[in-house]
Design an enzyme around this catalytic site. Structure first.
Site, PDB file in Angstrom:
ATOM      1  CB  CYS A 139       2.546   7.191   3.785  1.00 54.00           C
ATOM      2  SG  CYS A 139       2.752   5.889   4.997  1.00 54.00           S
TER       3      CYS A 139
ATOM      4  CD  GLU B 176      -2.442  -1.189   2.738  1.00 56.07           C
ATOM      5  OE1 GLU B 176      -3.197  -2.123   2.956  1.00 56.07           O
ATOM      6  OE2 GLU B 176      -2.198  -0.295   3.566  1.00 56.07           O
TER       7      GLU B 176
ATOM      8  CB  CYS C 248       5.807  -5.988   9.132  1.00 55.98           C
ATOM      9  SG  CYS C 248       7.050  -5.389  10.317  1.00 55.98           S
TER      10      CYS C 248
ATOM     11  CB  CYS D 238       0.169   0.703   9.176  1.00 59.63           C
ATOM     12  SG  CYS D 238       1.560  -0.363   9.029  1.00 59.63           S
TER      13      CYS D 238
ATOM     14  CB  CYS E 270       3.493  -3.971  16.407  1.00 60.39           C
ATOM     15  SG  CYS E 270       5.246  -3.572  16.289  1.00 60.39           S
TER      16      CYS E 270
ATOM     17  CB  CYS F 103       0.652  -3.025  13.422  1.00 62.59           C
ATOM     18  SG  CYS F 103       1.171  -2.821  11.707  1.00 62.59           S
TER      19      CYS F 103
ATOM     20  CB  SER G 168       7.144   2.943  16.503  1.00 63.86           C
ATOM     21  OG  SER G 168       6.931   3.495  15.217  1.00 63.86           O
ATOM     22  CG  LEU G 169       8.836   4.958  23.283  1.00 69.75           C
ATOM     23  CD1 LEU G 169      10.079   4.108  23.090  1.00 69.75           C
ATOM     24  CD2 LEU G 169       9.220   6.314  23.889  1.00 69.75           C
TER      25      LEU G 169
ATOM     26  CB  SER H  56       8.621   5.436  10.729  1.00 73.93           C
ATOM     27  OG  SER H  56       7.963   4.962  11.887  1.00 73.93           O
TER      28      SER H  56
ATOM     29  N   GLY I 181       5.581  -2.544   6.667  1.00 73.14           N
ATOM     30  CA  GLY I 181       6.950  -3.036   6.795  1.00 73.14           C
ATOM     31  C   GLY I 181       7.842  -2.216   7.702  1.00 73.14           C
ATOM     32  CD  GLU I 182      11.565  -1.323  11.366  1.00 72.81           C
ATOM     33  OE1 GLU I 182      10.540  -0.843  11.845  1.00 72.81           O
ATOM     34  OE2 GLU I 182      12.621  -0.679  11.282  1.00 72.81           O
TER      35      GLU I 182
HETATM   36  N1  SAH Z   1       7.587  -0.372  10.937  1.00 73.67           N
HETATM   37  C1  SAH Z   1       7.753   1.015  11.139  1.00 73.67           C
HETATM   38  C2  SAH Z   1       7.076   1.879  10.109  1.00 73.67           C
HETATM   39  C3  SAH Z   1       5.714   1.466   9.639  1.00 73.67           C
HETATM   40  S1  SAH Z   1       4.411   1.604  10.807  1.00 73.67           S
HETATM   41  C4  SAH Z   1       7.315   1.407  12.530  1.00 73.67           C
HETATM   42  O1  SAH Z   1       6.689   0.588  13.211  1.00 73.67           O
HETATM   43  O2  SAH Z   1       7.649   2.501  12.944  1.00 73.67           O
HETATM   44  C5  SAH Z   1       4.186   3.369  10.916  1.00 73.67           C
HETATM   45  C6  SAH Z   1       3.540   3.825  12.207  1.00 73.67           C
HETATM   46  O3  SAH Z   1       2.159   3.440  12.260  1.00 73.67           O
HETATM   47  C7  SAH Z   1       4.199   3.234  13.442  1.00 73.67           C
HETATM   48  O4  SAH Z   1       4.397   4.211  14.433  1.00 73.67           O
HETATM   49  C8  SAH Z   1       3.161   2.230  13.877  1.00 73.67           C
HETATM   50  O5  SAH Z   1       3.287   1.903  15.230  1.00 73.67           O
HETATM   51  C9  SAH Z   1       1.870   2.927  13.541  1.00 73.67           C
HETATM   52  N2  SAH Z   1       0.713   2.049  13.515  1.00 73.67           N
HETATM   53  C10 SAH Z   1       0.637   0.783  13.083  1.00 73.67           C
HETATM   54  N3  SAH Z   1      -0.602   0.291  13.228  1.00 73.67           N
HETATM   55  C11 SAH Z   1      -1.347   1.275  13.779  1.00 73.67           C
HETATM   56  C12 SAH Z   1      -2.710   1.388  14.177  1.00 73.67           C
HETATM   57  N4  SAH Z   1      -3.561   0.366  14.036  1.00 73.67           N
HETATM   58  N5  SAH Z   1      -3.114   2.553  14.700  1.00 73.67           N
HETATM   59  C13 SAH Z   1      -2.259   3.593  14.838  1.00 73.67           C
HETATM   60  N6  SAH Z   1      -0.974   3.555  14.480  1.00 73.67           N
HETATM   61  C14 SAH Z   1      -0.504   2.401  13.959  1.00 73.67           C
HETATM   62 FE1  SF4 Z   2       5.870  -3.816  11.517  1.00 76.23          FE
HETATM   63 FE2  SF4 Z   2       5.740  -1.206  12.133  1.00 76.23          FE
HETATM   64 FE3  SF4 Z   2       3.502  -2.727  12.014  1.00 76.23          FE
HETATM   65 FE4  SF4 Z   2       5.260  -3.082  14.005  1.00 76.23          FE
HETATM   66  S1  SF4 Z   2       4.019  -1.226  13.600  1.00 76.23           S
HETATM   67  S2  SF4 Z   2       4.287  -4.711  12.815  1.00 76.23           S
HETATM   68  S3  SF4 Z   2       7.186  -2.730  12.953  1.00 76.23           S
HETATM   69  S4  SF4 Z   2       4.859  -2.221  10.325  1.00 76.23           S
END
Ligand code: SAH
Ligand code: SF4
Length: 354
Positions: A103, A90, A110, A333, A114, A117, A210-211, A187, A157-158
């Site tokens: 974006c 996407e 990935c 995402c 997480c 996600c 991403s914390l 990110s 993806g990461e």
């Molecule tokens: N893998 C990388 C970049 C892609 S995700 C990362 O994790 O940083 C980009 C951002 O979207 C990250 O901060 C992720 O935590 C956030 N994200 C993923 N799923 C989400 C959701 N369902 N709601 C809000 N933010 C989300």
């Molecule tokens: Fe991968 Fe980022 Fe989603 Fe975590 S938030 S599963 S690192 S894409």
């Protein structure tokens, strides 16, 4: 076979020289693709026969499955099928009065898992190559009435788990499309060694980490990678990046009601990041959770998001609440792919055409 946007300038030169074309043809092609940012088919400086031959030799890497534009016409999201193997990825274009941000995805799926996600829930498929990443930016540019000014690696993806292709795409977006490095944001979920490697690169991109939680116990439950690289290690690497590049680091925090949005957690996060030693301090981007099928949580209400941001500021930490873009088109995402059943939409309106 090299794809259209995977081919470097010297590869394009080589192809056209081999075909016996005059040198200026390569300049014209490059100018159309990267400076004008128009589709090959519209590059009328080149004779039609040459455009057709190029289209066959340098095929596109992505075929559109769906293209959805939000009601306000400011957000467009694509679900693509990769020509190579049908992997689905996407891309989102977000327009604002003063900028247009694309974006991009860096992987199909990935492996980081997480819990909240959609991409993480679906698992890892494969790395994208640099051409597939660069093409996402240009295909979005073709649909954007504004020139693309920013690129964020916040799609599927990461990016730092696919380091070489990500970095090669960053260099091409900088050199070939002419975006300044600070307008390119990488990110990461917190791959500490790769953050350190990024600190050693010469282009000062913007780093977002991403914390999502202020303590290791809480973060372990949301971000499995935290067991490998706990918070202190991620923050040390981020501070090293900030020092090396002189750039303030952004911390992303997906806000989930009753999970990580309490006042005590805001205070803990404020203390943690108030003590962040990176140049420029820390900036927190609060993202209201986008609901996904595999995770039961929901976003806090607006007043609690504001209260959370206010608490961070009390600790001297800059905080903004991100406005959710295009929630009516699942513009988060991995969410479009997880709902492929969406009916294809009519072609974008005339105002969206380049
Ligand atoms: N893998 C990388 C970049 C892609 S995700 C990362 O994790 O940083 C980009 C951002 O979207 C990250 O901060 C992720 O935590 C956030 N994200 C993923 N799923 C989400 C959701 N369902 N709601 C809000 N933010 C989300
Ligand atoms: Fe991968 Fe980022 Fe989603 Fe975590 S938030 S599963 S690192 S894409």
């Amino acid at each position: 076979m090299t794809s259209r946007y995977g081919a470097t300038r010297s590869e394009v030169d080589e192809i056209l020289t081999e075909w016996g074309e005059p040198r200026y043809r390569a300049d014209q092609l490059w100018d159309a693709l990267y400076r004008q940012q128009i589709p090959l088919d519209e590059a009328t400086a080149l004779p039609r026969a040459l455009r057709d031959r190029l289209a066959g030799t340098l095929p596109l890497a992505l075929a559109s499955i769906t293209e959805v534009t939000a009601h306000d016409e400011m957000t467009t999201k694509w679900l693509w099928s990769c020509a190579r193997d049908g992997a689905q990825i996407e891309t989102v274009l977000m327009r604002y009065p003063e900028r247009a941000t694309v974006c991009v995805s860096s992987q199909a799926g990935c492996a980081m898992g997480c819990t909240f996600c959609a991409t993480g829930q679906a698992g890892f498929e494969r790395h994208l190559d640099a051409g597939e990443i660069v093409e996402q930016v240009l295909r979005a540019a073709h649909a954007s009435p504004q020139r693309v000014s920013n690129v964020v690696f916040m799609g599927m993806g990461e990016p730092l788990a696919n380091y070489d292709a990500t970095w090669s795409a960053v260099e091409r977006i900088h050199h070939d499309l002419g975006l300044s490095a600070r307008r390119i944001t990488v990110s990461t979920v917190g791959l500490a060694p790769a953050i350190r490697r990024l600190a050693g690169e010469d282009l000062p991109v913007t780093l977002a980490v991403s914390l999502h939680a202020p303590t290791n116990d809480e973060r372990d439950a949301l971000v499995p990678l935290n067991r490998r690289y706990p918070i202190s290690e991620v923050l040390d690497a981020a501070a090293e990046f900030a020092g090396a590049k002189g750039r303030r680091v952004t911390f992303e925090y997906a806000c989930i009601a009753g999970v990580n949005d309490s006042r005590a957690q805001a205070d803990a996060l404020g203390r943690l990041l108030g003590a962040f030693t990176g140049v420029g301090g820390a900036h927190v981007n609060l993202i209201p959770l986008n609901p996904t099928e595999g995770f039961g949580g929901r976003a806090p209400l607006a007043p609690s998001l504001r209260a959370f941001a206010d608490r961070l500021r009390v600790h001297g930490v800059a905080a903004t609440v991100r406005r959710n873009r295009g929630t009516d088109i699942d513009a988060a995402c991995g969410q479009l792919r997880s709902r492929v059943a969406i009916p294809p939409v009519p072609p974008p309106s005339a105002t969206m055409a380049p």
